[in-house]
Design a protein around this motif. Structure first.
Motif, short mmCIF file in Angstrom:
data_model
loop_
_atom_site.label_atom_id
_atom_site.label_comp_id
_atom_site.label_asym_id
_atom_site.label_seq_id
_atom_site.Cartn_x
_atom_site.Cartn_y
_atom_site.Cartn_z
N GLU A 164 30.44 33.88 45.82
CA GLU A 164 29.97 33.24 46.75
C GLU A 164 29.49 31.67 46.51
O GLU A 164 29.86 30.74 47.11
CB GLU A 164 28.75 33.84 47.57
CG GLU A 164 28.24 33.32 48.84
CD GLU A 164 27.13 34.05 49.68
OE1 GLU A 164 25.89 33.43 49.27
OE2 GLU A 164 27.55 34.77 50.20
N ALA A 165 28.62 31.91 45.39
CA ALA A 165 27.94 30.68 44.86
C ALA A 165 29.15 29.57 44.25
O ALA A 165 29.09 28.48 44.34
CB ALA A 165 27.00 30.82 43.64
N VAL B 160 24.81 32.95 33.95
CA VAL B 160 25.49 34.12 35.22
C VAL B 160 26.78 34.97 34.27
O VAL B 160 26.44 36.18 34.50
CB VAL B 160 26.13 33.40 36.28
CG1 VAL B 160 27.01 34.12 36.97
CG2 VAL B 160 24.98 32.60 37.03
N GLN B 161 27.50 34.44 33.39
CA GLN B 161 28.20 35.27 32.75
C GLN B 161 27.83 36.38 31.88
O GLN B 161 28.27 37.30 31.74
CB GLN B 161 29.39 34.53 32.16
CG GLN B 161 30.38 33.50 33.13
CD GLN B 161 30.92 34.42 34.72
OE1 GLN B 161 31.42 35.52 34.02
NE2 GLN B 161 30.76 34.25 35.48
N GLU C 65 27.06 43.69 44.10
CA GLU C 65 26.40 42.61 44.91
C GLU C 65 26.12 41.29 43.86
O GLU C 65 26.37 40.14 44.31
CB GLU C 65 24.89 43.39 45.33
CG GLU C 65 24.40 42.06 45.88
CD GLU C 65 25.00 41.74 47.40
OE1 GLU C 65 24.35 40.77 48.15
OE2 GLU C 65 26.00 42.43 47.85
N PHE C 66 26.01 41.58 42.53
CA PHE C 66 25.82 40.41 41.73
C PHE C 66 27.15 39.53 41.84
O PHE C 66 26.94 38.38 41.83
CB PHE C 66 25.45 40.94 40.22
CG PHE C 66 25.24 39.75 39.31
CD1 PHE C 66 24.04 39.29 39.14
CD2 PHE C 66 26.11 39.54 38.53
CE1 PHE C 66 23.80 38.15 38.13
CE2 PHE C 66 26.25 38.42 37.53
CZ PHE C 66 24.95 37.74 37.43
N GLN C 67 28.15 40.47 41.44
CA GLN C 67 29.47 39.71 41.78
C GLN C 67 29.96 39.03 42.86
O GLN C 67 30.31 37.87 42.94
CB GLN C 67 30.61 40.76 41.28
CG GLN C 67 30.58 41.16 39.84
CD GLN C 67 30.88 39.99 38.84
OE1 GLN C 67 31.64 39.17 38.72
NE2 GLN C 67 29.87 40.03 37.79
N ARG D 243 34.41 31.40 45.47
CA ARG D 243 35.65 32.45 45.59
C ARG D 243 35.53 33.31 46.64
O ARG D 243 34.29 33.63 47.04
CB ARG D 243 35.44 33.27 44.14
CG ARG D 243 35.78 32.37 42.98
CD ARG D 243 35.95 33.00 41.74
NE ARG D 243 34.63 33.72 41.34
CZ ARG D 243 33.75 33.24 40.55
NH1 ARG D 243 33.98 32.07 39.84
NH2 ARG D 243 32.35 33.77 40.21
N ILE D 244 36.54 34.01 46.76
CA ILE D 244 36.31 35.47 47.82
C ILE D 244 37.21 36.35 46.97
O ILE D 244 38.14 36.20 46.16
CB ILE D 244 37.26 34.87 49.15
CG1 ILE D 244 37.11 35.81 50.02
CG2 ILE D 244 38.65 34.64 48.93
CD1 ILE D 244 37.34 35.61 51.52
N ARG D 245 36.92 37.53 47.20
CA ARG D 245 37.49 38.71 46.78
C ARG D 245 38.25 39.27 47.88
O ARG D 245 37.90 39.38 49.27
CB ARG D 245 36.39 39.63 46.45
CG ARG D 245 35.82 39.39 45.14
CD ARG D 245 34.56 40.38 44.64
NE ARG D 245 34.22 40.10 43.66
CZ ARG D 245 34.56 40.47 42.27
NH1 ARG D 245 35.50 41.33 41.97
NH2 ARG D 245 33.86 39.86 41.23
N ALA D 246 39.54 39.83 47.55
CA ALA D 246 40.59 40.33 48.32
C ALA D 246 41.05 41.60 47.69
O ALA D 246 41.03 41.76 46.65
CB ALA D 246 41.63 39.32 48.65
N THR D 247 41.38 42.74 48.79
CA THR D 247 42.09 43.85 48.20
C THR D 247 43.13 44.10 48.88
O THR D 247 43.09 43.93 50.02
CB THR D 247 40.85 45.07 48.51
OG1 THR D 247 39.81 44.93 47.90
CG2 THR D 247 41.44 46.41 48.01
N VAL D 248 44.08 44.29 48.28
CA VAL D 248 45.33 44.58 48.79
C VAL D 248 45.85 46.11 48.29
O VAL D 248 45.53 46.64 47.38
CB VAL D 248 46.75 43.76 48.05
CG1 VAL D 248 46.93 43.97 46.44
CG2 VAL D 248 47.86 44.10 49.10
#
Length: 184
Positions: A108-109, A30-31, A101-103, A112-117
């Motif tokens: 998700e797998a 994956v990496q 979308e890959f990231q 983790r969750i992505r957040a934007t501030v």
């Protein structure tokens, strides 16, 4: 440059990303695939390169030869094949959406969750780290935090994590005050 915005990639971009992700996961790479995608994105995001690779008056085979020549020696065979596939499928314009979308699939797998501030001024590394810790405590998941600056929010923060939005901006509060005063 993405054909769709980062929140709503096209169906094609999602299909490509899922196929690449499933292959990467099955191979335990994956990496490595994330790095390949990033390299291909970097090349295809160059305006001159994109102009050639998306030019319908140039034969598809010639465009594939061009992308091969640009990438060979810089990346492995898999990255070259991916770029050639995107050229052949006329998906060059979707490379950013595919990468995003890959990231998202990887996050998700991995839980983790992505957040934007979003803030009116640049936040310091210490402030971002403290905010990241607070979000992780609140969400119960590892958080990948990105920061953007938009002076028009005047102050405060707008945080988006997944589908959740916390709008603690001065602009939003002023708007709420206006509505209250107007009786709306």
């Amino acid at each position: 440059m993405a054909a769709a915005d980062s929140l709503h990639p096209s169906r094609g971009a999602r299909r490509y990303a899922r196929a690449i992700f499933e292959l990467a996961r099955s191979e335990g790479q994956v990496q490595e695939w994330a790095r390949r995608l990033a390299t291909v994105q970097e090349l295809l995001d160059q305006a001159e390169v994109r102009a050639v690779l998306m030019n319908p008056s140039i034969a598809r085979q010639r465009r594939q030869e061009a992308v091969t020549a640009l990438l060979e020696g810089r990346v492995d065979k898999e990255a070259v094949n991916l770029a050639k596939l995107l050229v052949a499928a006329n998906r060059v314009s979707e490379v950013d959406a595919i990468g995003q979308e890959f990231q998202r699939l990887d996050d998700e797998a991995e839980g983790r969750i992505r957040a934007t501030v979003t803030s009116a001024v640049e936040l310091s590394e210490e402030e971002l780290l403290a905010l990241k810790r607070q979000l992780e405590g609140r969400l119960g998941r590892e958080t990948r935090l990105t920061s953007t600056v938009r002076p028009e929010i005047m102050g405060g923060l707008v945080i988006q994590a997944g589908d959740q939005v916390i709008d603690a901006s001065v602009a939003s509060r002023l708007q709420q005050l206006r509505r209250s005063l107007a009786g709306v």
